[in-house]
Design a protein around this motif. Sequence first.
Motif, mmCIF file in Angstrom:
data_model
loop_
_atom_site.group_PDB
_atom_site.id
_atom_site.type_symbol
_atom_site.label_atom_id
_atom_site.label_comp_id
_atom_site.label_asym_id
_atom_site.label_seq_id
_atom_site.Cartn_x
_atom_site.Cartn_y
_atom_site.Cartn_z
ATOM 1 N N TRP A 6 39.831 35.179 44.006
ATOM 2 C CA TRP A 6 39.271 35.776 45.227
ATOM 3 C C TRP A 6 39.487 37.285 45.167
ATOM 4 C CZ3 TRP A 6 42.761 31.536 47.277
ATOM 5 C CH2 TRP A 6 42.042 30.377 47.591
ATOM 6 N N GLU A 7 38.459 38.042 45.495
ATOM 7 C CA GLU A 7 38.589 39.500 45.555
ATOM 8 C C GLU A 7 38.046 39.966 46.901
ATOM 9 O OE1 GLU A 7 40.089 40.764 42.931
ATOM 10 O OE2 GLU A 7 39.640 39.323 41.345
ATOM 11 N N THR A 8 38.852 40.778 47.616
ATOM 12 C CA THR A 8 38.398 41.353 48.893
ATOM 13 C C THR A 8 38.290 42.859 48.682
ATOM 14 O OG1 THR A 8 39.589 39.638 50.087
ATOM 15 C CG2 THR A 8 38.924 41.549 51.369
ATOM 16 N N LEU A 50 51.358 30.416 37.681
ATOM 17 C CA LEU A 50 50.134 29.668 37.984
ATOM 18 C C LEU A 50 49.044 30.625 38.420
ATOM 19 C CD1 LEU A 50 51.793 26.862 40.099
ATOM 20 C CD2 LEU A 50 50.596 26.516 37.951
ATOM 21 N N GLY A 51 49.457 31.801 38.859
ATOM 22 C CA GLY A 51 48.464 32.781 39.300
ATOM 23 C C GLY A 51 49.128 34.087 39.626
ATOM 24 N N GLY A 52 48.322 35.093 39.834
ATOM 25 C CA GLY A 52 48.882 36.392 40.175
ATOM 26 C C GLY A 52 47.808 37.285 40.744
ATOM 27 N N GLY A 56 43.161 41.301 45.388
ATOM 28 C CA GLY A 56 42.633 40.023 44.891
ATOM 29 C C GLY A 56 43.694 39.186 44.217
ATOM 30 N N VAL A 57 43.270 38.016 43.787
ATOM 31 C CA VAL A 57 44.175 37.097 43.109
ATOM 32 C C VAL A 57 43.369 36.194 42.182
ATOM 33 C CG1 VAL A 57 44.054 35.400 45.008
ATOM 34 C CG2 VAL A 57 45.989 35.348 43.444
ATOM 35 N N ALA A 58 43.990 35.769 41.077
ATOM 36 C CA ALA A 58 43.352 34.772 40.205
ATOM 37 C C ALA A 58 44.388 33.728 39.829
ATOM 38 C CB ALA A 58 42.786 35.438 38.957
ATOM 39 N N LEU A 59 43.923 32.468 39.734
ATOM 40 C CA LEU A 59 44.817 31.349 39.422
ATOM 41 C C LEU A 59 44.337 30.659 38.155
ATOM 42 C CD1 LEU A 59 44.737 29.909 43.065
ATOM 43 C CD2 LEU A 59 46.438 31.488 42.151
ATOM 44 N N GLY A 60 45.267 30.232 37.319
ATOM 45 C CA GLY A 60 44.909 29.602 36.048
ATOM 46 C C GLY A 60 44.655 28.101 36.239
ATOM 47 N N VAL A 61 43.422 27.666 36.004
ATOM 48 C CA VAL A 61 43.064 26.275 36.323
ATOM 49 C C VAL A 61 43.757 25.275 35.385
ATOM 50 C CG1 VAL A 61 41.169 24.657 36.704
ATOM 51 C CG2 VAL A 61 40.851 27.068 37.245
#
Length: 468
Positions: free
Chosen positions: A171-173, A326-328, A348-353
């Motif tokens: 997600w990026e805001t 798991l994400g950052g 924003g944040v990204a998570l490793g699926v």
Amino acid sequence: MPIINTAKKSVKKNNQPPLRKEKKIRLTSRKPKIRKEFKRMTHPPQLLRGMKDILPADQKYWDFVRDKFFELSACYSFSRIDTPILEEEILFKRSIGDATDIVAKEMFNFLTLGGEKVVLRPEATASVARAYIEHGMINQPQPVKLAYMGPMFRYDRPQSGRQRQFHQVGWETIGEFNMAVDVQLIFMVYRFFQELGLNVTIGINSIGCGNCRPNYRKVLVDYYRGKRSKLCEDCRDRVNKNPLRVLDCKNPDCQELKSEAPQIVDWLCEECGGHFTKILEYLDELGVAYNLDPYLVRGLDYYTKTVFEVFSAELVEDGSRAPLALGGGGRYDSLIEMLGGRDVPACGVALGVERIVSLLKNSKIEAPIRYQPQVFLAQIGDQAKRKAFKLFEELRQEDIRVVEFFAKDSLKSQLEYADRLGVKYVLILGQKEVLDGTILLRDMEGGIQEIISLEKVVNELKKKFTKI
Ligand code: HAM
């Protein structure tokens, strides 16, 4: 086995019209013998190192993660964006930073036939920032909230939890300084894992801005100056190029030195300090469990102010047994301007699926099945198979979750399969039923069997499922 008739033409010597001779052929599912027109490879091609197939058995976990992610995205008004996998090399060099491991050691870069320097994207934040600038999203109401899911590529040393192709949801805001943006993203991450049924901890820190970070960097370099010989080889280099990254090194010697190192919270300017304090107050109020980690820095250079990472105690790196993230994510208020856009803040944040899926499996969490079959349609004989093809479609059109195994002729194989699927009803259509215009309906739970009219079977089943 059903038998069908064909006719074989034959010509009589006396020029009489050809007689049709009957020949019996058996319908069989045995593979016909065909002469091979190819050369068999002696060494079958294999997966590239660090790449993985996502097999059917795992797809339910992927659906679970994907559905939960996009459900939360919709609730919090994030619109989906998909950017290309291939981007200009300079995009990541400028945004992630030349001295980072990702850019210096892990880029899948190559020259195209046209001579362009391109990269298989190692992450998507830079691509989303590029898209924001390129499509003039600054003219839309701000902030612009974007969600994505897709493969990323890093030429990392493959091991458990670390692949060369992996997937992220993110997600990026973009377009808002307000700390509510940071809070919302951290809260969404917290809820996302809670709703998946996973226990995680969130580490959080602030790494300041262009005003306060240079002062901290100076004291950090001073601290490490007399201790360079005790640092690992990579960190000796990092102290001058990117001193904050020394804090992120997993080497036990570097870890030990870190415990005495100055903390950035003591060096934050008023603006960054106020921003961070407010975020923590909000998270406390929302009941988000977090750890204040004064040495948390991220492996990408574009961050300002808030940074955070999500961990699970159960997911550890093979070699070092250090917890795997798991994400950052975090705030990146300078990235858009650095890439040639206007001065626009973002977070924003990204998570490793793959890591999330592996944790779901390790934690024995049952992923919901998207399509739980209700009815199995079995057929015996050619006439029944033909009718069954049509009936299957009629049932499907009425939203009855019907399954089949038309590739098999044997009723035993079909019923065994139906049993494994756990369907409530089995429909059996045989030669006799076709002639009578009927079909057999077996209730798998009650064991009751009834014969119903083929014409009415769709309505009968609809009635049964509306009753449930
Ligand atoms: P990142 O920390 O580099 O951040 O990656 C986010 C997550 O992707 C990691 O926490 C991990 O779960 C997963 N991941 C990274 N590398 C691998 C790998 N080699 N194999 C498997 N999983 C991996 C970013 O990528 C930033 N773009 C996050 C962000 C979004 N910051 C602001 N907005």
